[in-house]
Design a protein around this motif. Sequence first.
Motif, PDB file in Angstrom:
ATOM      1  N   LYS A 106     -15.781   7.052   0.169  1.00  0.00           N
ATOM      2  CA  LYS A 106     -15.188   8.076   1.644  1.00  0.00           C
ATOM      3  C   LYS A 106     -15.745   9.096   1.338  1.00  0.00           C
ATOM      4  CE  LYS A 106     -12.536   6.919   4.362  1.00  0.00           C
ATOM      5  NZ  LYS A 106     -12.070   6.104   5.671  1.00  0.00           N
TER       6      LYS A 106
ATOM      7  N   ASN B 292      -9.793  -3.000   4.888  1.00  0.00           N
ATOM      8  CA  ASN B 292     -10.377  -2.748   3.367  1.00  0.00           C
ATOM      9  C   ASN B 292      -9.780  -1.375   3.506  1.00  0.00           C
ATOM     10  OD1 ASN B 292     -13.127  -1.577   3.196  1.00  0.00           O
ATOM     11  ND2 ASN B 292     -12.275  -2.414   5.409  1.00  0.00           N
ATOM     12  N   TRP B 293      -9.537  -0.855   2.279  1.00  0.00           N
ATOM     13  CA  TRP B 293      -9.306   0.125   1.950  1.00  0.00           C
ATOM     14  C   TRP B 293     -10.662   0.983   0.793  1.00  0.00           C
ATOM     15  CZ3 TRP B 293      -5.593   3.214   4.150  1.00  0.00           C
ATOM     16  CH2 TRP B 293      -5.231   2.697   4.619  1.00  0.00           C
TER      17      TRP B 293
ATOM     18  N   GLY C 193      -8.588   6.926  -0.026  1.00  0.00           N
ATOM     19  CA  GLY C 193      -8.955   6.198  -0.606  1.00  0.00           C
ATOM     20  C   GLY C 193      -8.656   5.395  -1.468  1.00  0.00           C
ATOM     21  N   ASN C 194      -8.836   4.341  -1.983  1.00  0.00           N
ATOM     22  CA  ASN C 194      -7.493   4.057  -2.586  1.00  0.00           C
ATOM     23  C   ASN C 194      -8.995   4.315  -4.354  1.00  0.00           C
ATOM     24  OD1 ASN C 194      -9.956   1.846  -4.875  1.00  0.00           O
ATOM     25  ND2 ASN C 194     -10.272   1.420  -2.209  1.00  0.00           N
TER      26      ASN C 194
ATOM     27  N   LEU D 180       0.988   5.083   0.447  1.00  0.00           N
ATOM     28  CA  LEU D 180       0.061   5.772   1.003  1.00  0.00           C
ATOM     29  C   LEU D 180       1.169   7.104   0.604  1.00  0.00           C
ATOM     30  CD1 LEU D 180      -0.642   4.364   4.991  1.00  0.00           C
ATOM     31  CD2 LEU D 180      -2.325   4.443   2.930  1.00  0.00           C
TER      32      LEU D 180
ATOM     33  N   VAL E   7       0.692  -0.738  -0.257  1.00  0.00           N
ATOM     34  CA  VAL E   7       0.170  -0.114  -0.276  1.00  0.00           C
ATOM     35  C   VAL E   7       0.942   1.478  -0.007  1.00  0.00           C
ATOM     36  CG1 VAL E   7      -1.946   1.444   1.498  1.00  0.00           C
ATOM     37  CG2 VAL E   7      -1.656  -1.374   1.204  1.00  0.00           C
TER      38      VAL E   7
ATOM     39  N   CYS F  39     -14.412  -1.067  -2.708  1.00  0.00           N
ATOM     40  CA  CYS F  39     -13.319  -0.736  -1.373  1.00  0.00           C
ATOM     41  C   CYS F  39     -12.060  -2.005  -2.308  1.00  0.00           C
ATOM     42  CB  CYS F  39     -13.911  -1.203  -0.390  1.00  0.00           C
ATOM     43  SG  CYS F  39     -14.497  -3.148  -0.290  1.00  0.00           S
TER      44      CYS F  39
END
Length: 757
Positions: free
Chosen positions: A187, A180-181, A153-154, A140, A138, A171
Amino acid sequence: MKLRQRLVLEWLAVAFLASLVVLILIHWDSISRFDNLVYDQLSEIDRPVPQPDILIVQIDEDSLAAFGKWPWPRNRHAELFEQLAKGKPKAIGFDILLSEPGAPDDDAQLARAMAINSGLFLPLHFVFPGRDGAEYDVKLPIGAFADVASGLGNVNLTLDADGLVRRSALCFGDKMSESNWPHLMEKIYRSVHGRPSPAFNRIQDCEETMLVPFAQRGGYQSVSYAALANGDVPLTFLKDKIILIGATANGLGDQYSVPLGDGGTLAGVEIMANLYGAIVRDDLVRPISFGPQVLLALLPVWILLFGFWRWHPRTTIIVSFALILAILVASATFLQFALWFAPGAALVGVILVYPIWGWRRLQATSDFMDSELNNFHRSKIDIPIMRPELGPVDVITGQAEQLTHAISHVRDLRRFIGDALRNLPDPMFITDLEDKVTFVNQLAQTGVEDGAQELALDDMLNRFVSLDDLQEVKDYLDLKNRPTKQDYVEFTSLDSEIFAMRRAPIVSDEGSLKGYIHYLADITEVAHAAEQREQVLQLLSHDMRAPQAAILALLDGEAANDITGRIEGHARRTLALADNFVGLARIDSSEFAGEDVLLAELVAEANDSLWPLCKTRGIQCEVDDQSDGAFVSGEPSTLYRSFVNLIDNAIKYSPENGVVAVAIRVTELDRQPFVSVAIADQGEGISKEMLGQLFERFASDDSMAHSSIKGAGLGLNFVAKVMERHGGHIRGENQRDGGARFTVLLPLAAEIEENEE
């Protein structure tokens, strides 16, 4: 194999194959390109209205011209966020990855500008594969930005097999855990509405994607990044808006193909706008699950499969096209309820099952016609009707033409037989298994015209049979096991004519009973002749025998001399002739009625009856019985008369003071037990001329007989008829040491056979 059985097996095979193909296509999503194409076309019918509160801030060509080539310094973005803060939007989605640090002063300035904006959401992304064997990493935003953002959020996009973006997951990761994203748009929705979206609540896991209904290209409000940053956009235009910031210029690489029908691409930020609009409207299209998809895909296939047994080919092809249309309409209808039924597998099933079934049914029918036509050509009855020769054609057409000619031949044969039956010289009618008359000829139709086919069997009987004989005829028709020798019943008609009715079953080629033929033969003249014959027999058996018996009674007690002896001999010979003639006539007209007879005892009685004749000529009749009490099944009267004739003949042809030997034995012929009776004399034997015709009627040779009374040649003929009637045999031959011998073989009675076994 019959055609129906063959077609059932072929139908089951086609049904299994079609169902299997549909299941495979759905399981492996083998025709997703076609399904996507259908979805794209159906989506064009009703595009959604863009959300009015979404404003796209485009990093477009004008912005690149104003601020220089990409990427820009982060202080440039800080100026934008400072401007946005003044407009007080509801939420901001910044679709620019900030996972790498820039100049420290610029990053700090940008972080301060972000901090003064509430509801700011930043994207994160994933690197595949991850480090140290992980599935993914991930990435960020850097800490300074992540700390001041309202959420992360993805922004993953899902590409279909044809490279188009049609669907998205809400998600990434495990929905049921904290790892989970949610999507960046999810979002923002939660920030604005204070809760997860209904679409997010419906999904079971993050791998479940949903189709995004796209608005028309350019439908969402947008402003240039440069115009907003320079203050050219009124701040009131930003109030309470959902601001989405992203690159739209072609050179920035954030362009994707989407199903809009014009073949162009769409910027990632505009795709995000469409996704957010669908989340707000709650019209993300959810593909139906595997089970319902299979049922809906198999339903039209099985409707068509079952229709094959009920519909004509014309109806079937119409229904096939109707089912194809219904599948497409069903997909469009489901789409109106935000559900997607992929029609490809169902369409393939319908399109596949019709030609395969047509092929297999045609092949089965062709094979069946081939077999039946061959059987027809081998077994058909020739009738005097000529048929033209068939010309060269393809196999099916040739079979159809042959079948046409076969049907025509059967039709002609039916007409031929119908005409023959109608013109029979006696009444005839046919009934089915329910005793309904289905056919009558002309004589049976008399007085009823064409209505005879509507009658029942009892009605037909009432038209022909007199009341006195009606019950006897019905009893005959009710018999299940009919006699084989006389399978008919005689009756007197209402017109006093005499008929013999014979009933015969009508059996199909497969052996099943279909009905009965009733044939009424007019035997009036024959019956009258039989009555006259009976009167003649009565004359012979009574009126002619009575005078001879009277003559013998008058001679009894008279002094014996040459004249009385001759008179007595002629009288006895006349009686024997009458008895033999009557016996022959009755044998031909009566049924066999046997009973158990002790043959040795019957032969002994016949021998004893001729003792006076033996005594007159000094002849000894010796009976040698070694049959051990053997029984035969026979008629005592005819058997007795037969042995009297044989012994009488032996006495007749024996010399004075000779010996007649009668030997009774049990023997075997072709592994069947018989009782034999051999009667031998010491005469001069049988002439060569007579050996070949001993048992013919009126065959007689008295040249070697020691009697002045000549025979009529009926005795041995009577004996032969009696033995044949009893299932036995008789043989006449000359002995080596002189004299004639007649041997009779009669079957041992059945009960005696069982006891011996």
